[in-house]
Design an enzyme around this catalytic site. Structure first.
Site, PDB file in Angstrom:
ATOM      1  N   HIS A  49     -46.603 110.402  46.907  1.00 29.90           N
ATOM      2  CA  HIS A  49     -47.203 109.399  45.992  1.00 29.90           C
ATOM      3  C   HIS A  49     -47.674 110.272  44.748  1.00 29.90           C
ATOM      4  CE1 HIS A  49     -49.819 105.820  45.037  1.00 29.90           C
ATOM      5  NE2 HIS A  49     -49.161 106.233  43.955  1.00 29.90           N
ATOM      6  N   TYR A 109     -52.818 101.765  47.828  1.00 24.42           N
ATOM      7  CA  TYR A 109     -53.067 100.483  47.253  1.00 24.42           C
ATOM      8  C   TYR A 109     -53.838  99.598  48.086  1.00 24.42           C
ATOM      9  CZ  TYR A 109     -49.251 101.670  43.820  1.00 24.42           C
ATOM     10  OH  TYR A 109     -48.319 102.170  43.099  1.00 24.42           O
TER      11      TYR A 109
END
Length: 274
Positions: A105, A47
């Site tokens: 992730h 991110y």
């Protein structure tokens, strides 16, 4: 009182996701969520918002141990000897000594890096005190079984997956809960599409709530965690109101019966879904 998901990790049930929350405009809604009672902040290496999360936590003035901070390891950092240095860099970005939870992730695309290689490094990060808990994201049941065999029973705190009233992901969610693995919902309000569903809108109007609050309250009633995100501080505060909304059994059943419209996040490198 901040609600938490039952389990060893003590994950606060309603959090705030930080994908795309960059710069001062990104810090503002994170801080608004914290000020409204949010105690679970989710970020990820991919991110690029770890610095913003750290800044929001500091500006909140809350003791560090009152906030549950999560980050996620990018697949690019799965190789032998790469994961721990990447997590140390995340901690530098956050300006924290440790995070509360570190997740994988995504599974390694096409199994390029063996599962054991990156999970063993994740376990070592926990042993070194860089993270209090460890878990995974986007893992189907087959990989969860393999991961449990590698890490041991009770080590996987949660599986963060796409889940909301329009995509209930029931097979995977039920399996996780039966296995004692917490379910954390990303896309919990389906990118703001809750207002498009007549059943959810009707419940929201009857309860004086927003469609997003109804969706989040349904997820909490199921025993899941949810991490909505928004660019608007006022919406961040509004979403936290879901903690005060207790749905009836009939309302929950109505939402349970809504037909699924499919997942929104499905990259080419995704694993074989359940």
């Amino acid at each position: 009182m901040v609600k938490t998901l039952p389990g060893p990790a003590g994950i606060p049930a309603l959090g705030f996701g930080t994908v795309r929350r960059k710069g001062e405009d990104g810090i503002a809604p994170i801080l608004a969520a914290i000020e409204s009672g949010c105690r679970h902040i989710d970020t990820a290496q991919a991110y690029g918002t770890e610095a913003e999360v750290g800044e929001a936590v500091r500006r909140s003035g809350l003791p560090r141990d009152e906030l549950f901070v999560v980050t996620k390891i990018d697949p690019a950092n799965f190789g032998e000897g790469k994961l721990i240095p990447s997590l140390e860099e995340s901690l530098r970005q956050l300006e924290m000594e440790a995070v509360d939870l570190t997740l994988i992730h995504w599974p390694s695309p096409n199994g390029e890096v063996p599962l054991e290689v990156y999970l063993r490094q994740l376990a070592e990060a926990k042993a070194r005190g860089l993270t209090r808990h460890i878990g995974v994201s986007n893992f189907p049941i087959a990989l969860l079984k393999e991961a449990t065999a590698i890490l041991g029973e009770g080590e996987i705190a949660c599986n963060q997956v796409e889940l909301n009233p329009l995509f209930k992901n029931r097979t995977l969610a039920d399996w996780c809960q039966d296995a004692g693995i917490g379910v954390v919902c990303y896309q919990p309000i389906a990118g703001g599409r809750m207002g498009e569903d007549a059943e959810i809108t009707a419940i929201a109007e009857a309860r004086g709530a927003t469609p997003a609050q109804v969706a989040l309250a349904w997820e909490l009633a199921k025993g899941y965690c949810a991490i909505p995100t928004t660019s608007k501080p006022e919406r961040a505060r509004e979403n936290m109101g879901a903690l005060e909304l207790s749905l009836t059994e009939d309302e929950i059943a109505t939402i349970d019966s809504i037909p699924d419209v499919g997942r929104r996040i499905d990259p080419e490198t995704a694993p074989e879904w359940d």
